[in-house]
Each structure stands twice: as structure tokens, then as C-alpha cells.
Design a protein around this motif. Sequence first.
Motif, PDB file in Angstrom:
ATOM      1  N   ILE A 280      -8.845  10.142  -3.428  1.00 61.09           N
ATOM      2  CA  ILE A 280      -8.369   9.001  -2.647  1.00 61.09           C
ATOM      3  C   ILE A 280      -9.320   7.847  -2.906  1.00 61.09           C
ATOM      4  O   ILE A 280     -10.548   8.014  -2.850  1.00 61.09           O
ATOM      5  CB  ILE A 280      -8.309   9.327  -1.145  1.00 61.09           C
ATOM      6  N   GLU A 281      -8.782   6.683  -3.206  1.00 59.60           N
ATOM      7  CA  GLU A 281      -9.629   5.545  -3.531  1.00 59.60           C
ATOM      8  C   GLU A 281     -10.579   5.218  -2.381  1.00 59.60           C
ATOM      9  O   GLU A 281     -10.207   5.367  -1.207  1.00 59.60           O
ATOM     10  CB  GLU A 281      -8.765   4.331  -3.873  1.00 59.60           C
TER      11      GLU A 281
ATOM     12  N   ASP B  25     -14.883   8.577   2.660  1.00 53.65           N
ATOM     13  CA  ASP B  25     -14.198   8.805   1.385  1.00 53.65           C
ATOM     14  C   ASP B  25     -14.188  10.288   1.029  1.00 53.65           C
ATOM     15  O   ASP B  25     -15.101  11.047   1.373  1.00 53.65           O
ATOM     16  CB  ASP B  25     -14.896   8.022   0.272  1.00 53.65           C
TER      17      ASP B  25
ATOM     18  N   LYS C 290      -2.130  -2.046   6.255  1.00 52.46           N
ATOM     19  CA  LYS C 290      -2.852  -0.781   6.147  1.00 52.46           C
ATOM     20  C   LYS C 290      -2.288   0.194   7.173  1.00 52.46           C
ATOM     21  O   LYS C 290      -1.534  -0.198   8.068  1.00 52.46           O
ATOM     22  CB  LYS C 290      -4.348  -0.987   6.399  1.00 52.46           C
TER      23      LYS C 290
ATOM     24  N   ALA D 107     -10.587   3.198   8.968  1.00 52.75           N
ATOM     25  CA  ALA D 107     -10.776   3.972   7.747  1.00 52.75           C
ATOM     26  C   ALA D 107     -11.748   5.113   8.003  1.00 52.75           C
ATOM     27  O   ALA D 107     -12.644   5.022   8.851  1.00 52.75           O
ATOM     28  CB  ALA D 107     -11.297   3.076   6.636  1.00 52.75           C
TER      29      ALA D 107
ATOM     30  N   TRP E 220       0.814  -1.224   0.000  1.00 53.88           N
ATOM     31  CA  TRP E 220       0.000   0.000   0.000  1.00 53.88           C
ATOM     32  C   TRP E 220       0.847   1.273   0.000  1.00 53.88           C
ATOM     33  O   TRP E 220       0.328   2.364  -0.234  1.00 53.88           O
ATOM     34  CB  TRP E 220      -0.980  -0.001   1.175  1.00 53.88           C
TER      35      TRP E 220
ATOM     36  N   ALA F 126      -9.691   3.925   1.349  1.00 53.99           N
ATOM     37  CA  ALA F 126      -8.234   4.001   1.488  1.00 53.99           C
ATOM     38  C   ALA F 126      -7.767   5.172   2.350  1.00 53.99           C
ATOM     39  O   ALA F 126      -6.571   5.432   2.443  1.00 53.99           O
ATOM     40  CB  ALA F 126      -7.593   4.109   0.114  1.00 53.99           C
ATOM     41  N   ARG F 127      -8.666   5.878   3.004  1.00 54.70           N
ATOM     42  CA  ARG F 127      -8.293   7.056   3.791  1.00 54.70           C
ATOM     43  C   ARG F 127      -8.344   6.738   5.286  1.00 54.70           C
ATOM     44  O   ARG F 127      -9.376   6.352   5.821  1.00 54.70           O
ATOM     45  CB  ARG F 127      -9.239   8.212   3.456  1.00 54.70           C
ATOM     46  N   PHE F 128      -7.199   6.934   5.944  1.00 54.29           N
ATOM     47  CA  PHE F 128      -7.081   6.692   7.381  1.00 54.29           C
ATOM     48  C   PHE F 128      -6.541   7.959   8.042  1.00 54.29           C
ATOM     49  O   PHE F 128      -6.343   8.972   7.395  1.00 54.29           O
ATOM     50  CB  PHE F 128      -6.146   5.511   7.641  1.00 54.29           C
TER      51      PHE F 128
ATOM     52  N   ARG G 244      -1.600   5.092  -2.385  1.00 49.97           N
ATOM     53  CA  ARG G 244      -2.583   4.021  -2.569  1.00 49.97           C
ATOM     54  C   ARG G 244      -3.499   3.930  -1.353  1.00 49.97           C
ATOM     55  O   ARG G 244      -4.722   3.805  -1.480  1.00 49.97           O
ATOM     56  CB  ARG G 244      -1.865   2.701  -2.806  1.00 49.97           C
ATOM     57  N   LYS G 245      -2.919   3.962  -0.166  1.00 49.14           N
ATOM     58  CA  LYS G 245      -3.665   4.136   1.076  1.00 49.14           C
ATOM     59  C   LYS G 245      -3.026   5.301   1.817  1.00 49.14           C
ATOM     60  O   LYS G 245      -1.811   5.474   1.794  1.00 49.14           O
ATOM     61  CB  LYS G 245      -3.640   2.866   1.934  1.00 49.14           C
TER      62      LYS G 245
END
Length: 450
Positions: free
Chosen positions: A259-260, A255, A247, A252, A183, A263-265, A221-222
Motif C-alpha cells: 500500500i502506498e 504504512d 480520501k 491515515a 483515489w 494511503a492506508r485508512f 490507490r487509497k
Amino acid sequence: MTGGENRLRRRSLLAGAAGMGAAAALPVTAARAAPPVSASAPAESAASGPRPRPSNWPDPEPYGLADTRLDLWPRDDNSFVLPLEPRPRDRELGRVWMRDTYVNCFVVDGRALYVATGTTRVPGLEAAGPWNDGIFVWTAPSLKGPWKLVDTTGVRPGAEKGKVWSPEFVGENRPGRTVVAPWQEYWHDEQFGRRGNVWAPEVHRFKGKWYIVACMGDHSRKVGSFMLVSEAGIEGPYRLAEGSLDKPFGDALPDVPHIEPGARFHIDGGLYTEGDDAWLVLHNDLYARFRSDMEDIVTTTNLPEFRQLPYSPEPYLEGAHVFKHKGKYYLLHAAWDRTSVDAYGSTRNAYDPPAPGRVQYQYDAILAVSDHFEGPYSKRWTAGVGAGHNNIFEDHDGGLWATFFRNPNFGHWSDPSRIADAAVPGVVRLEWTGPDDNRLYVQRESRGGR
């Protein structure tokens, strides 16, 4: 961010260290023993009595207004830009371009070791995205320098000196030892082309090992925080902690564009240590205790929140950091001071969420204080104008400092007349208002009330 091996013994330990004269009495993070007298103030004596502490300033009312006085700015009399060794990419600008500046000081083999890092960019790009090439670290025997890129030539003879981690190092992965997770690798899309950037690194020494907590930025990617571990020296080699393999840390988030999905943290992760314990600190108000082996956090979902007094409405806060001084815990955030016009036609400066008519002015450091790590924390106050997304640290002589970088993206430092002086590795002296008030401010020029 403080504690453990970051803490100091008294300055007699460092009396023979090269370059540690009074002229360089500048920043090591807090000591277990009573802190030494700061170099910024003469020692107290029975004859002279204790020196009076600077007083708190009355806070702007209502709660949530920003204090914009020039005394709270990093200035020539209380701050300077670190003379970091330039890389080939830095020579045209004449200095290192840096966001999210981080500086700390450790005692290693009986001597002070100052460490600096931050978010940097690659040649040809104006920002640290949509990709950059990793984490660089500088060290020095004194805050004034000389600041040298950490010597990584023994780890990677053919790589750029000072680069301790990068998505480029994916080829170093081995069974049982991951350096770059899938990632974190570079990737491509039609909109941005090459993508993948690392942000806001912090360097820590804890229980004989070096740790770097950082995050993959919003073109990765993440997107979120991870931790690297070096069982050798500060130069590495570093590997990824187990909790970051699949990850980023934590849950998470909803969205957002670019950002996919999923995939957002939480970004801007930091480390706080005290004694034998360590915590991950995530913006804007989450924390989690690390396992004793430091490979993962104990609670990986539904992380607890600091108990603090929010503004109403609460804006998006960044760069959370915890620092302990004189038995008190200080929770630091970065917040945008946005200007608007009030009902009387006057300018209003406040830590407001974005809205029509509100203009980003300064990226400030705001602080709150508590008797306990988790809180409850006091009301926040403006600790430094334009000094947001920073850390606080203690120097080898007991003086307190914070970092700053002058945000080039928006507001005051984005103006074309000032942009050349933005994105810097800066440090500014702090002052403590004493045990009754327990506030930290950028060292003010005048210390009276309003």
C-alpha cells in the motif's frame, strides 16, 4: 445498522405481501414498536406462560480463549445459503462466490424488502483482488427468496445487471456530482498489474434515501471506507458523499507493504442509525457521528473509540458492527481463533495475535453488550464459530439472524476438501438469552451448560 426506516411495524402490515407465509417467516431490522413474536418460537399465552429463555454458557477461562463447541457453528438445522440469482460469472461454480456477506430487511411501501450484498470477484481470479469490478445488490420479498439482482437496466442499460457501483463508472462524473473519486479509480503497477478492489459493502435506508457504506481494499490507490448515496431507488444512481471525495473517512494509519505510503485508512466501515441520528462504525474500535445532511462525519480526525474490554494481548479485529436489541447495544467483531499447544501438550484455542506456533483455525464472531452505544461494553464472548465479518439483522417477523461467509483464505474453510463450500452468502438464526443475561448466540442445538 439498526433504526430509522430499517425498523418494522408489526407483521399485520405485511399480511398481504406475496410470499410471506409462515414457511418463509425468516429476516427486517428492529422496530420502534415492541418487536413481534419471532417465527422461530410459538406465541406466549396466559395458559402456557412465558417460554424459558436459553441460558448463557460459562465462558472459557482465562478471558481471550475461544469457545469452539459445534453448537456455535452455523449448521444445517439453524442456517442456510441464500439462493441468490446467479450472474453469468457464477454459472460454472453454480452459486454466487461472496465474502463479507451482508443482509438486511426494510419496509418499503408497506412490504418487506430483503437486501443482500457482499464482496465478489471477477471471472478468472480466485479472490477479490488485486482488482474486482464493483458492488452488486440482490433483493427478495422473503429471506428464502426468490432473490433477484436489483434491476439496474433503467440506470445503465448497457451495464451488467445488479451492479450498482464500480470504478468503471468514473465516466459518469459531472461537475458537482462525483460517482468515482480519483483515489477509487483503477491503477496499475509492475507487481500486480491492474489494481483496485471494493470490499464489504452494506446497504441502508435512512430518511428516505439509500446509502451504501463500503471500502476500497488493500490493492487500491487509497485503502479505506467511503459512502454512496442514492436519492432515487436502491438500484441508484449512486453518488459519492462529500466526505469521501478526497480520501477515505478518518485518519491515515501506519504504512504496510503493498500500500502506498500514507494511503492506508480504516476499512470495513458500517452505518448505525437510531432515530434521526447516524454514526459511522470503523474497525476495529472507532466511530463517528454523521452530520445531519449525511454528507460527512462531524469529527474527521482523532475519532473516538468504543469503550470495551480488550484481550491481553489484543489481536487485530475486523468488521465492527453495532446492533440494538431490547434496549441493549451489541458490538460485534470478527476475530481469528488461533490454535497452539499449551504447556501441557493440549490444544489451545484463543483470540491471539499472530506468533510462531499459532495457526489460524476459525474466523469467529465475537460479541459484547452495553447499555450505551459508546460503551462501556461487557466482556466479549464467542457468538458464532466461523461466522466472522458479518452483520446482525431482524426479520419481518421479529426473528434475529446473522450472516456468515466461511473465510476461504485461511483456516478450516481453506482446506482443499472444504474450499468448494467456502465464500458463501449464508444466514444463521440467533437466540437471545433474555433480559437478565442479554447475550446473543448462534442458535444452539443443546442449550445446557458446559
